[in-house]
Design an enzyme around this catalytic site. Structure first.
Site, short mmCIF file in Angstrom:
data_model
loop_
_atom_site.label_atom_id
_atom_site.label_comp_id
_atom_site.label_asym_id
_atom_site.label_seq_id
_atom_site.Cartn_x
_atom_site.Cartn_y
_atom_site.Cartn_z
N CYS A 124 -24.64 19.49 -1.08
CA CYS A 124 -23.14 19.93 -1.49
C CYS A 124 -22.03 18.77 -0.80
CB CYS A 124 -22.86 21.34 -1.03
SG CYS A 124 -22.87 21.64 0.84
N ARG B 9 -22.50 25.77 1.17
CA ARG B 9 -23.32 26.04 0.22
C ARG B 9 -24.70 25.55 0.39
NH1 ARG B 9 -19.72 23.26 -4.06
NH2 ARG B 9 -19.41 22.06 -2.39
N ASP C 135 -17.11 26.27 -4.13
CA ASP C 135 -16.97 26.11 -2.86
C ASP C 135 -16.20 26.96 -1.98
OD1 ASP C 135 -16.90 24.97 -0.25
OD2 ASP C 135 -16.41 22.92 -0.81
P1 4NP Z 1 -19.65 22.70 1.30
O1 4NP Z 1 -18.24 22.96 1.72
O2 4NP Z 1 -19.64 21.68 0.49
O3 4NP Z 1 -20.15 24.08 0.77
O4 4NP Z 1 -20.54 22.71 2.73
C1 4NP Z 1 -17.34 22.35 2.46
C2 4NP Z 1 -17.36 22.05 3.79
C3 4NP Z 1 -16.47 21.24 4.47
C4 4NP Z 1 -15.71 20.39 3.85
C5 4NP Z 1 -15.90 20.45 2.40
C6 4NP Z 1 -16.78 21.35 1.94
N1 4NP Z 1 -14.72 19.49 4.38
O5 4NP Z 1 -14.13 18.75 3.82
O6 4NP Z 1 -14.78 19.42 5.70
#
Ligand code: 4NP
Length: 166
Positions: A7, A13, A125
């Site tokens: 992800c 995710r 997300d």
């Molecule tokens: P993930 O969600 O891709 O599902 O882990 C996110 C977690 C953190 C960030 C972006 C998406 N971030 O920009 O820090």
């Protein structure tokens, strides 16, 4: 079989998909190595997000993960790279050193039980959203991971992957 879930941040995710898939495979005695990684650099070494940890605990799913960033060199380490959404696929395609590496990238939604009716869906997300968003994310990810594990158990995936290779 070595699988990496990918992800953006690798805290919400993909660690959920990794934990669910490892848990299901262990329960069913299926031999698979699973990891997860993010296309972004921000959470290297971090534990999964509290929302993912809380929802996994609620469902009795162990989480064993520290954040890592996906790199071009990782394509050689995995048979299958399972992206959560179309943006992750695009980022992975940009990173891929060759066509064989690009061919290893799929979206988790391809394994969802309702893919025939709804088409391949992205996993939205939940980062920065409510605990309910994390619950919904697990509700979407869990059956798709079960579909992936069913495909592994049936040997469908190994046959498909070897068929794709030159
Ligand atoms: P993930 O969600 O891709 O599902 O882990 C996110 C977690 C953190 C960030 C972006 C998406 N971030 O920009 O820090």
């Amino acid at each position: 079989m070595r699988i990496c879930f990918v992800c953006l941040g690798n805290i919400c995710r993909s660690p959920a998909a990794e934990a669910i898939t490892r848990h299901l495979a262990r329960e069913q005695g299926i031999d698979v190595q699973v990891e997860s990684a993010g296309t972004g650099p921000w959470h290297v070494g971090d534990p999964p997000h509290a929302g993912t940890r809380a929802e996994a605990a609620r469902r009795g799913i162990p989480v064993e993960h520290a954040g890592q960033q996906y790199g071009a060199g990782d394509f050689a380490r995995f048979d299958l790279i399972v992206a959560m959404d179309s943006a992750n696929v695009a980022d992975l395609h940009d990173l891929a050193p060759d066509a064989a590496s690009r061919d290893k990238v799929v979206r988790l939604g391809e394994f969802a039980p309702d893919v025939g009716a709804r088409g391949v869906q992205d996993v939205p997300d939940p980062y920065g959203q409510s605990p309910e968003s994390f619950r919904q994310m697990f509700d979407q990810v869990e059956p798709a991971c079960a579909g992936l594990v069913r495909a592994l158990a049936a040997g469908v995936l190994a046959a498909d992957l070897s068929g794709r290779r030159p």
